[in-house]
Motif scaffolding. Structure first.
Motif, short mmCIF file in Angstrom:
data_model
loop_
_atom_site.label_atom_id
_atom_site.label_comp_id
_atom_site.label_asym_id
_atom_site.label_seq_id
_atom_site.Cartn_x
_atom_site.Cartn_y
_atom_site.Cartn_z
N ASN A 175 42.29 40.46 33.48
CA ASN A 175 41.08 41.18 33.88
C ASN A 175 40.28 40.45 34.95
OD1 ASN A 175 40.75 43.72 32.11
ND2 ASN A 175 41.30 42.15 30.62
N ALA A 176 40.14 39.14 34.81
CA ALA A 176 39.39 38.38 35.81
C ALA A 176 40.09 38.38 37.16
CB ALA A 176 39.19 36.95 35.33
N THR A 177 41.41 38.21 37.15
CA THR A 177 42.18 38.21 38.40
C THR A 177 42.07 39.57 39.09
OG1 THR A 177 43.72 36.53 37.61
CG2 THR A 177 44.48 37.95 39.39
N GLN A 178 42.25 40.64 38.34
CA GLN A 178 42.17 41.97 38.96
C GLN A 178 40.76 42.27 39.45
OE1 GLN A 178 44.03 45.35 37.27
NE2 GLN A 178 45.87 44.27 36.60
N ALA A 179 39.75 41.87 38.67
CA ALA A 179 38.37 42.17 39.06
C ALA A 179 38.00 41.46 40.35
CB ALA A 179 37.41 41.77 37.94
N LEU A 180 38.28 40.16 40.45
CA LEU A 180 37.93 39.41 41.65
C LEU A 180 38.75 39.87 42.85
CD1 LEU A 180 36.17 37.28 42.91
CD2 LEU A 180 37.84 35.54 42.23
N THR A 181 40.02 40.17 42.63
CA THR A 181 40.87 40.65 43.71
C THR A 181 40.36 41.99 44.25
OG1 THR A 181 42.79 39.50 42.79
CG2 THR A 181 43.23 41.31 44.32
N ILE A 540 32.28 31.38 44.27
CA ILE A 540 32.06 32.68 43.62
C ILE A 540 31.81 32.51 42.13
CG2 ILE A 540 33.16 34.88 43.01
CD1 ILE A 540 34.80 34.51 45.64
N VAL A 541 32.59 31.66 41.48
CA VAL A 541 32.57 31.60 40.01
C VAL A 541 31.75 30.46 39.45
CG1 VAL A 541 34.88 32.64 39.94
CG2 VAL A 541 34.65 30.15 39.84
N ARG A 542 31.22 29.58 40.30
CA ARG A 542 30.61 28.34 39.80
C ARG A 542 29.50 28.58 38.78
NH1 ARG A 542 28.12 25.43 44.94
NH2 ARG A 542 27.61 23.90 43.33
N ASP A 543 28.75 29.66 38.93
CA ASP A 543 27.65 29.94 38.01
C ASP A 543 27.98 31.02 37.01
OD1 ASP A 543 26.00 28.06 39.28
OD2 ASP A 543 25.48 29.52 40.84
N LYS A 544 29.27 31.40 36.95
CA LYS A 544 29.67 32.49 36.05
C LYS A 544 30.35 31.94 34.81
CE LYS A 544 29.89 36.07 39.59
NZ LYS A 544 29.03 35.32 40.50
N LYS A 545 30.40 32.78 33.79
CA LYS A 545 30.90 32.34 32.49
C LYS A 545 32.34 31.85 32.55
CE LYS A 545 27.92 35.29 29.64
NZ LYS A 545 27.24 34.18 28.93
N ILE A 546 33.14 32.41 33.44
CA ILE A 546 34.56 32.06 33.45
C ILE A 546 34.80 30.62 33.88
CG2 ILE A 546 35.01 32.82 35.83
CD1 ILE A 546 37.70 33.94 34.65
N ALA A 547 33.85 30.00 34.55
CA ALA A 547 34.00 28.60 34.98
C ALA A 547 33.36 27.64 34.00
CB ALA A 547 33.39 28.41 36.36
N LYS A 578 34.65 41.14 23.92
CA LYS A 578 33.28 41.30 24.43
C LYS A 578 33.06 40.39 25.64
CE LYS A 578 31.17 42.56 19.99
NZ LYS A 578 30.20 42.15 18.94
N TYR A 579 33.54 39.17 25.54
CA TYR A 579 33.41 38.22 26.64
C TYR A 579 34.14 38.73 27.88
CZ TYR A 579 34.54 34.14 29.44
OH TYR A 579 34.73 33.28 30.48
N THR A 580 35.35 39.29 27.68
CA THR A 580 36.13 39.81 28.80
C THR A 580 35.38 40.91 29.53
OG1 THR A 580 38.21 39.26 27.68
CG2 THR A 580 38.32 40.90 29.44
N ALA A 581 34.73 41.76 28.77
CA ALA A 581 33.96 42.84 29.40
C ALA A 581 32.84 42.28 30.27
CB ALA A 581 33.39 43.77 28.33
N VAL A 582 32.20 41.21 29.81
CA VAL A 582 31.10 40.59 30.57
C VAL A 582 31.60 39.99 31.87
CG1 VAL A 582 29.39 38.74 30.56
CG2 VAL A 582 29.68 40.17 28.53
N ILE A 583 32.66 39.18 31.80
CA ILE A 583 33.12 38.52 33.03
C ILE A 583 33.72 39.51 34.01
CG2 ILE A 583 33.52 36.30 31.88
CD1 ILE A 583 36.53 36.94 32.00
N THR A 584 34.32 40.58 33.49
CA THR A 584 34.88 41.60 34.39
C THR A 584 33.77 42.25 35.20
OG1 THR A 584 36.70 42.03 32.85
CG2 THR A 584 36.24 43.72 34.50
N SER A 589 31.24 42.74 40.71
CA SER A 589 30.03 42.86 41.54
C SER A 589 30.01 41.87 42.70
CB SER A 589 28.78 42.65 40.67
OG SER A 589 28.76 41.32 40.16
N VAL A 590 31.02 41.00 42.80
CA VAL A 590 31.07 39.99 43.85
C VAL A 590 31.30 40.65 45.20
CG1 VAL A 590 32.44 38.07 44.77
CG2 VAL A 590 31.81 38.13 42.36
N THR A 591 30.65 40.13 46.23
CA THR A 591 30.84 40.66 47.59
C THR A 591 31.01 39.50 48.57
OG1 THR A 591 28.44 40.69 47.96
CG2 THR A 591 29.47 42.72 47.15
N GLY A 592 31.60 39.83 49.73
CA GLY A 592 31.62 38.91 50.87
C GLY A 592 32.48 37.68 50.71
N ILE A 593 33.75 37.84 50.27
CA ILE A 593 34.61 36.67 50.16
C ILE A 593 35.87 36.80 51.01
CG2 ILE A 593 33.81 36.20 47.82
CD1 ILE A 593 36.42 37.36 46.80
#
Length: 682
Positions: A175-181, A540-547, A578-584, A589-593
């Motif tokens: 989910n994280a890979t697909q969402a960021l991609t 992108i991820v430094r302040d997000k839960k996945i890191a 539940k955690y997966t839904a949050v990080i997804t 919502s990430v932009t500009g990478i």
């Protein structure tokens, strides 16, 4: 007929020899009432999203939360009849169908249990099974293991923890890979439960190193002479302003003697090290010989399969009480090896150090030991790793090293200076080392008493610079992964991750290699540096839960509790969903990478532009056909090097390139007159 399932063919052959199954068949061995086969590692794994009707990357499909998870053949489907994995799975199914019971002989640990259970469930097998739990492939260890087979149900909680970890890694990784991609709209941006916080460690250290502001400071050193012996004392004061330092220097220089204000002599005891666990072995092999974590694990696995060492994928540095009586025999056996005759002679067998005996600190397997089988015909690298393990055993059972440390404080005006010396009284475990350089006796100080006035022969103003934090090497990164819990404040989580760390000893090498393969990190000599792509992902991820290291700590704590039977795997997986839904949602919502590479012209036809993606450069004119892979000998060409190659016809010097034989080298990539990309070693 009883079927025995090993993890690898080499282990299956050892088991077959012991059990008398000498008749070789296609994919198994048979005889004496047994069939012995092997799994080739993970033959079965969790199915990909396509199995749930989620082909391609689609925002509306995220998060993908399978209920239930499905199993599938790893790296292909059953229709691939030529695939060795598929053929071997067919062999296992045939043997499972006709046997009366099964003996599980996959590696004795969480992953080994998962390998068997996934195969067992995928084949819908219901035959009873028992577990072989061993830490060595020696004949005596195997015989003892087969005499003490455990009912398979005894390891259910181990399997539940392994399955929960597998489900969690799938949910987060997919989910994280697909969402960021999808958010990037360009390339593939792989994320993972342990991979991402590990990348964060590397990037954070790199940025701290690059952004570090070097500043000068000054100290004063004095050279003294007493009784025809010179020694140096160092000032405890430092100055960041040169004028202040000069003023202090002039003040001290006007004095001809320093007054002794304190003389302290004390004994310091340095305990012997514990045995190696896998991470400790990988750190030592990288620091001393430059071996990567993956190389060390591969070498250790070969030594294990040749019966020269015990099971290498251990997270423990201790042994149980029942193993202690075997230690003297192992040590005496080492004396047949020329390299260990002198180290073993330093030991007093009647006074061996028992601090490695601690059953409470032994997890799935005890610390790394040599076996009674002495190695023959080892490669150079295998010999280096074996010697590390053998020497550590000798050191671990030796007494502590005892030093006498003398500290003298001297006063000049209102400035304090310190002189120290160290004398080894009892070398203890350090006597086993041929290189005694880090514990030799320093120059002894002349005899002094409080109140003595010591002549000053020379005064020096010493200019120094602050140093940035060192970039990670594989050795120090492994250490950081192992001790990641130190940054946590929550006591229960900190205790959990101190035992587990980021990843496990068995998986850390693979995590580091994954960062190289993804093009997120590269080697610069021994140092590890993030690539432009790695830094982009980190920002992108430094302040997000996945890191978050805290997230990994919480998971490892829960998984440990599941393994102990004190926490529900079902509850854990609901939390992960539940955690997966949050990080997804966070990542979508990430932009500009988008990777910034200017429009480039094909170096061959010079008439069309290049298509540039994560994997290759390719002329947009199919008739031209020019292309170049972005990953060359293990090094990913970052955006600036792609531009250098096409515009300037040459990259900068690329370090850490690896040949097919595994040797590293440095070179430039250049575009020659035929538009071919070749190495330039000049």
């Amino acid at each position: 007929m009883i079927t025995v399932l090993a993890e690898k063919p080499s282990v299956a052959r050892e088991l077959a020899a012991l059990l008398g199954a000498t008749d070789k068949k296609n994919g198994y061995l048979e005889g004496n009432g047994y069939t012995i086969t092997w799994a080739l590692g993970h033959l079965v794994s969790l199915a990909l999203p396509e199995a749930y009707g989620c082909s391609g990357f689609h925002r509306d499909a995220l998060p993908i939360l399978p209920k239930p998870f499905r199993l599938a053949e790893k790296n292909g489907t059953a229709s691939k009849s030529n695939d060795a994995r598929s053929r071997q799975l067919t062999v296992i199914k045939k043997l499972f169908d006709k046997c009366s019971s099964i003996i599980v002989a996959t590696d004795a640990g969480r992953e080994g249990e998962l390998i068997f259970r996934y195969i067992y469930d995928y084949l819908k097998c219901r035959k009873p099974f028992r577990r072989l739990w061993i830490s060595s492939l020696t004949e005596s260890a195997l015989q003892k293991g087969f005499k003490n087979l455990s009912d398979g149900g005894h390891f259910d909680t181990l399997y539940y923890a392994a399955r929960a970890r597998s489900h969690a890694d799938w949910l987060v990784g997919i989910n994280a890979t697909q969402a960021l991609t999808l958010a990037a709209g360009y390339g593939i941006y792989s994320l993972g439960r342990v991979q991402t916080p590990t990348l964060a460690l590397v990037c954070q250290r790199f940025l701290e190193h690059c952004n570090f502001s070097v500043s000068k400071y000054w100290t004063i050193a004095l050279t003294h002479s007493k009784g025809f012996r010179e020694f140096v004392s160092h000032g405890e004061n430092t100055w960041e302003v040169s004028a202040d330092a000069e003023q202090a220097f002039e003040s001290v220089s006007r004095r001809k003697v320093a007054t002794v204000t304190s003389v302290t002599t004390k004994k310091e005891t340095e305990p012997a090290p514990l045995l190696f666990d896998l991470t400790g072995l990988q750190k030592a092999a990288n620091a001393r010989y430059g071996l990567s974590a993956a190389e060390t694990l591969e070498i250790a696995q070969r030594l294990y399969e040749q019966k020269f060492i015990t099971y290498p994928r251990t997270g423990s540095k201790y042994i149980t009480e029942d193993l202690w009586p075997e230690i003297p025999g192992l040590l005496r056996g080492l004396t047949a090896h020329q390299d260990f005759q002198q180290p073993v002679k330093t030991l007093k067998f009647s006074e061996l150090n028992r601090h490695i005996v601690n059953a409470a600190r032994v997890t799935d397997h005890h610390g790394l030991l040599v076996t009674g089988r002495l190695p023959t015909a080892l490669t150079a690298q295998e010999n280096l790793v074996y010697q590390l393990i053998a020497l550590r055993l000798v050191e671990a059972v030796a007494p502590s090293c005892v030093r006498e440390v003398t500290t003298i404080l001297l006063q000049v005006r209102h400035y304090t200076f310190t002189a120290t010396s160290s004398q080894v009284l009892e070398p203890g475990w350090r006597a086993a080392r041929s290189d005694f350089s880090d514990s030799v006796t320093t120059d002894l100080l002349p005899e002094m008493r409080e109140g003595d006035e010591i002549p000053i022969k020379e005064v020096q103003l010493v200019e120094k610079e602050t140093r940035p934090p060192q970039l990670y090497t594989e050795a120090s990164l492994l250490g950081a992964m192992e001790s990641a819990g130190n940054i946590l404040e929550e006591a229960d989580l900190k205790e959990a991750i101190q035992a587990k760390g980021l990843g496990t000893p068995a998986t850390r090498a693979g995590i580091i290699e994954t960062l190289f393969q993804r093009g997120y990190m590269e080697r610069k000599g021994k140092a590890l540096q993030p690539t432009d792509k790695g830094l982009t992902v980190y920002e992108i991820v430094r302040d997000k839960k996945i890191a978050s290291v805290a997230m990994t700590a919480a998971w490892e704590h829960r998984l440990s509790c599941i393994e102990e039977g004190s926490y529900s795997a079902e509850r854990f997986e609901k939390e992960i969903e539940k955690y997966t839904a949050v990080i997804t949602e966070e990542l979508l919502s990430v932009t500009g990478i988008r990777e910034e590479i200017p429009e480039l012209t094909c170096p061959k036809c010079t008439a069309h532009t290049l298509e540039v993606n994560e994997n290759l450069l390719r002329c947009t004119d199919a008739r031209c056909g020019w292309m170049q892979w972005r990953r060359v000998c293990g090094v990913q060409l970052v955006a600036r090097e792609v531009e250098n190659l096409i515009v300037n016809k040459s990259t900068s010097l690329l370090k850490g390139l690896r040949s097919k034989s595994g040797k590293t080298f440095a070179a430039r990539l250049v575009v020659n007159e035929k538009a071919e990309v070749v190495f330039d070693f000049s």
